[in-house]
Design a protein around this motif. Structure first.
Motif, short mmCIF file in Angstrom:
data_model
loop_
_atom_site.label_atom_id
_atom_site.label_comp_id
_atom_site.label_asym_id
_atom_site.label_seq_id
_atom_site.Cartn_x
_atom_site.Cartn_y
_atom_site.Cartn_z
N VAL A 77 0.86 -1.19 0.00
CA VAL A 77 0.00 0.00 0.00
C VAL A 77 0.89 1.23 0.00
O VAL A 77 1.70 1.41 0.92
N ARG A 78 0.75 2.08 -0.98
CA ARG A 78 1.59 3.27 -1.11
C ARG A 78 0.96 4.46 -0.40
O ARG A 78 -0.14 4.87 -0.74
N ALA A 79 1.67 5.00 0.58
CA ALA A 79 1.24 6.23 1.24
C ALA A 79 1.67 7.43 0.40
O ALA A 79 2.52 7.33 -0.48
N ARG A 80 1.10 8.58 0.70
CA ARG A 80 1.42 9.79 -0.07
C ARG A 80 2.87 10.19 0.11
O ARG A 80 3.51 10.71 -0.81
N GLY A 81 3.42 9.98 1.29
CA GLY A 81 4.80 10.38 1.55
C GLY A 81 5.31 9.78 2.84
O GLY A 81 4.67 8.93 3.46
#
Length: 419
Positions: free
Chosen positions: A194-198
């Motif tokens: 899961v890719r977070a914004r930053g």
């Protein structure tokens, strides 16, 4: 010979990651400054609960090697820092182990390496603290010469249903390329990334998850006190409430919180927001409520003994289960030690039983371990269940014990006094 992965910190969180990576065919170097840990691993001995000697041997057969030689770090394409981040005496976050690991890594950092921090910390640590150490020590620039990312550790020790492979991994990078580099690595060992914004969003994920548990545990602990005083069976209330198919998740009370996450992580966030000039009131209140539970358990012990014509002073009290979690040997943050010390201060003659703890000390004094659980429960004026290990036959114990206080709601209804 190059390695796919170097893990800095071979303890509670670093070793399970090394195990999962090795099982996925990734070449793993494990780095630690503790030579005893390194030597033990390389000869097939595990330093942590939950990783067996057979598991270590399988890792070694897959190519894993532990080392205390920092030069080995220069061979890795990906480096993951799993250093501990405890709270210091002033309740501020102690990042010294992270800093030491980062300085060691920086001296051997090569271009195009992916560096990931997994240590639990407050938002901003990776960019404001770790980045500078890595750049100053290596002469390389994060986001240009090497990738920098954060991924919260979601390991639940002893959980037989969810491990690293089937628990989604959250990733946040300094740049989008950093995120993708970290995602490519974790995609080799876990089913979903899961890719977070930053970076900051990824760092805040672990804090939100543990604060969610802390707050809900505090709620049900307060309900336990209220329901006992009001003559309400809380355990039956929970049984009924959890039939609701939406808007409710069951939490259960206990003698206090422990472990490497719930007991400490909320303070990280509280520490950070205090530096911004305002308190995180709900989290700090939850910590306060949960911190009162050991005292409440001792109060219940005293009341129960008094109701049966006995005083705490001179009473024989047997504590069952002194670890922080069922079926594990880890005692990190377990409330048993505070409960035991308070009972001893009140004059109780303390003994304990735990199938995973051969020796136990309270206030620097050894506590006698019960050899025969049945005989010890029959002899004790009060038996207190603090942790429900699977090996305990609670129905039988309820029959044998003179008095039994169950802080986990694990005994059959009516068989014992419940928290």
């Amino acid at each position: 010979m190059p390695a796919d992965l170097a893990i800095l910190g071979l303890h509670q969180f670093g070793l399970p990651l090394a195990q999962a990576a090795a099982a996925s065919g990734i070449g793993v170097i494990g780095y630690d400054t503790d030579q005893a840990v390194v030597d033990g691993l390389n000869t097939g001995r595990s330093p942590i609960d939950g990783l067996s000697a057979a598991g270590v041997r399988r890792m070694l057969a897959a190519g894993f090697r532990a080392t205390s030689d920092p030069a080995a770090l220069g061979r890795a394409r990906t480096a993951v820092i799993c250093a501990p981040t405890p709270l210091g005496e002033d309740r501020a976050l102690d990042l010294s182990a992270v800093a030491e690991a980062a300085r060691t890594l920086a001296a051997h950092l090569r271009p195009h390496t992916t560096v990931i921090l997994e240590s639990t910390t407050y938002p901003g640590t990776t960019e404001e603290f770790l980045r500078g150490i890595l750049e100053d020590g290596s002469g390389l620039r994060a986001g240009r010469d090497f990738h920098l990312a954060y991924s919260p550790n979601r390991l639940d020790p002893g959980n037989r249903a969810h491990g690293i492979a089937n628990t989604p991994k959250v990733i946040g990078g300094l740049t989008s390329a950093c995120t993708e580099a970290a995602a490519a690595f974790y995609g080799r060992i876990t089913e979903r990334v899961v890719r977070a914004r930053g970076l900051r969003e990824a760092e805040a994920v672990k804090l939100l998850e543990t604060n969610y548990r802390q707050v809900n545990i505090a709620l049900v602990n307060e309900m336990a006190v209220f329901c006992h005083d009001a003559g309400i069976d809380l355990w039956d209330v929970i049984r009924c409430a959890e039939t609701k198919p939406f808007g409710f998740q069951a939490f259960r009370p206990g003698p206090g919180v422990g472990g490497h996450g719930v007991a400490l992580d909320p303070n990280y966030l509280s520490y950070k927001v205090r530096t911004l000039g305002y308190p995180l009131r709900v989290v700090e209140l939850a910590q306060e409520v949960n911190g009162r539970m050991p005292r409440y358990v001792v109060q219940r012990c005293a009341t129960l003994l008094n109701e049966h014509g006995k005083s705490v002073r001179g009473a024989r009290v047997l504590l069952l289960g002194v670890t922080y979690k069922a079926d594990l040997a880890d005692q990190e943050g377990a409330p048993a030690r505070e409960i035991g010390s308070r009972l001893m201060e009140l004059g109780a003659a303390l003994s304990y039983h735990d199938p995973y703890v051969p020796e136990w000390r309270v206030m620097d004094r050894p506590v006698p371990r019960a050899d025969s659980l049945w005989e010890a429960a029959a002899d004790a004026d009060l038996t207190v269940l603090l942790q429900h290990h699977r090996t305990y036959d609670l129905q039988g114990l309820a029959v044998k014990a003179q008095l039994l206080l169950d802080t986990r709601g694990a005994t059959p209804a009516g068989a014992a006094a419940r928290l």
